[in-house]
Motif scaffolding. Structure first.
Motif, PDB file in Angstrom:
ATOM      1  N   ARG A  45       0.831  -1.209   0.000  1.00  0.00           N
ATOM      2  CA  ARG A  45       0.000   0.000   0.000  1.00  0.00           C
ATOM      3  C   ARG A  45       0.863   1.256   0.000  1.00  0.00           C
ATOM      4  N   ARG A  46       1.913   1.239   0.812  1.00  0.00           N
ATOM      5  CA  ARG A  46       2.811   2.409   0.842  1.00  0.00           C
ATOM      6  C   ARG A  46       3.471   2.609  -0.515  1.00  0.00           C
ATOM      7  N   GLN A  47       3.892   1.523  -1.148  1.00  0.00           N
ATOM      8  CA  GLN A  47       4.535   1.635  -2.455  1.00  0.00           C
ATOM      9  C   GLN A  47       3.552   2.130  -3.496  1.00  0.00           C
ATOM     10  N   ALA A  48       2.290   1.672  -3.408  1.00  0.00           N
ATOM     11  CA  ALA A  48       1.272   2.120  -4.363  1.00  0.00           C
ATOM     12  C   ALA A  48       1.035   3.617  -4.243  1.00  0.00           C
ATOM     13  N   VAL A  49       0.974   4.125  -3.011  1.00  0.00           N
ATOM     14  CA  VAL A  49       0.801   5.571  -2.813  1.00  0.00           C
ATOM     15  C   VAL A  49       1.983   6.337  -3.382  1.00  0.00           C
ATOM     16  N   THR A  50       3.196   5.840  -3.112  1.00  0.00           N
ATOM     17  CA  THR A  50       4.392   6.490  -3.643  1.00  0.00           C
ATOM     18  C   THR A  50       4.378   6.513  -5.173  1.00  0.00           C
ATOM     19  N   ASP A  51       4.004   5.395  -5.774  1.00  0.00           N
ATOM     20  CA  ASP A  51       3.963   5.314  -7.240  1.00  0.00           C
ATOM     21  C   ASP A  51       2.923   6.269  -7.818  1.00  0.00           C
ATOM     22  N   ILE A  52       1.761   6.348  -7.177  1.00  0.00           N
ATOM     23  CA  ILE A  52       0.710   7.234  -7.680  1.00  0.00           C
ATOM     24  C   ILE A  52       1.145   8.688  -7.607  1.00  0.00           C
ATOM     25  N   LEU A  53       1.728   9.080  -6.471  1.00  0.00           N
ATOM     26  CA  LEU A  53       2.175  10.471  -6.323  1.00  0.00           C
ATOM     27  C   LEU A  53       3.276  10.805  -7.331  1.00  0.00           C
ATOM     28  N   ARG A  54       4.217   9.881  -7.532  1.00  0.00           N
ATOM     29  CA  ARG A  54       5.284  10.132  -8.505  1.00  0.00           C
ATOM     30  C   ARG A  54       4.721  10.232  -9.915  1.00  0.00           C
ATOM     31  N   ARG A  55       3.756   9.361 -10.235  1.00  0.00           N
ATOM     32  CA  ARG A  55       3.155   9.393 -11.564  1.00  0.00           C
ATOM     33  C   ARG A  55       2.372  10.687 -11.781  1.00  0.00           C
ATOM     34  N   GLN A  56       1.652  11.130 -10.754  1.00  0.00           N
ATOM     35  CA  GLN A  56       0.916  12.385 -10.874  1.00  0.00           C
ATOM     36  C   GLN A  56       1.862  13.565 -11.074  1.00  0.00           C
ATOM     37  N   THR A  57       2.976  13.568 -10.332  1.00  0.00           N
ATOM     38  CA  THR A  57       3.960  14.643 -10.495  1.00  0.00           C
ATOM     39  C   THR A  57       4.548  14.637 -11.897  1.00  0.00           C
ATOM     40  N   THR A  58       4.871  13.448 -12.377  1.00  0.00           N
ATOM     41  CA  THR A  58       5.447  13.328 -13.722  1.00  0.00           C
ATOM     42  C   THR A  58       4.460  13.800 -14.779  1.00  0.00           C
TER      43      THR A  58
END
Length: 257
Positions: free
Chosen positions: A129-142
């Motif tokens: 779950r923590r990794q999924a949140v990190t991935d989503i935030l990074r993808r949104q920033t990108t």
């Protein structure tokens, strides 16, 4: 004769005891996390048997352990209910030992997780779950940065923000265009589909016609194709684009007199 009948009754009882609720450790699809299984086998063939009770029970237990280990590595310990169904269904199949005559049997299986394995599953899910949140935030920033910097002007603003004292060394327009074009090629995850790729092909095709009469002809052909496909609304929108308007043209309502 009586002793033979007694032996025939005693052998199945001895087999049931030897084949009831024997335990084994099974691997899961997640390394380091395993299942604890209990198997109870039922011999379907009537005595006499080609082996002794102990030999027969040992052969059946070994075969069922192999069968359980064949299927359990495909099961997710985080989905215990499905793992139970899959493993139980696999072991419930009728099997036979390669003896002469063959001995048929089938088995029931129960599956559980020990406390340590349960704790490992909880830790794994929490980390996922923590990794999924990190991935989503990074993808949104990108995605946000790529969308913004796909415009040369926005790219120049960012450069000035980072280099406020270097107005005399502004990047060349060609450099800005090249960098902005690279950002423009980025596609969000949900746009990486055949439909979006087709839209990009169509856009490039339409952009390849720079001469106004040619472009008009292309839009007319596009509208005709839509009308032929019984899509009149789309055809009207294509014709509206042809007329330089983003919406279909509608006649002005008659004035009241």
């Amino acid at each position: 004769m009586a002793s033979t009948r007694w032996a025939r009754r005693r052998t199945p009882r001895a087999l049931r005891r030897a084949l009831s609720r024997f335990e084994l450790r099974l691997p899961s699809k997640v390394p380091g996390i395993g299942f604890t299984a209990r198997i109870t086998a039922t011999v379907l063939t009537s005595p006499p048997y080609p082996q002794s009770t102990d030999e027969l029970a040992a052969s059946i237990r070994a075969a069922l352990r192999r069968a359980a280990r064949d299927i359990s590595p495909t099961c997710d310990p985080a989905d215990l209910a499905t793992a139970r169904d899959v493993c139980a269904r696999h072991l419930a199949r009728k099997r036979s030992l390669a003896t002469e005559p063959p001995v048929e049997y089938q088995a029931d299986l129960t599956l559980d997780l020990l406390p340590d394995d349960q704790a490992a599953v909880r830790s794994l899910l929490s980390a996922q779950r923590r990794q999924a949140v990190t991935d989503i935030l990074r993808r949104q920033t990108t995605e946000a940065m790529a969308e913004e910097l796909a415009h040369p002007a926005a790219l120049l603003v960012r450069w000035i923000e980072q280099q406020p004292d270097h107005w005399a060394a502004l990047p060349e327009p060609e450099t800005l265009d090249k960098i902005a074009a690279a950002f423009a090629q980025y596609l969000p995850q949900h746009e990486r589909t055949v439909e979006y790729a087709a839209l990009e092909v169509i856009r490039e095709f339409l952009d390849s016609f720079q001469d106004p009469p040619q472009k008009r002809m292309v839009y007319e052909v596009l509208a005709a194709g839509m009308r032929h496909a019984k899509r009149p609304d789309h055809a009207a929108r294509a014709e509206a684009l042809l007329n330089g308007n983003g919406h279909p043209h509608t006649a002005d309502p008659p004035s009241s007199t």
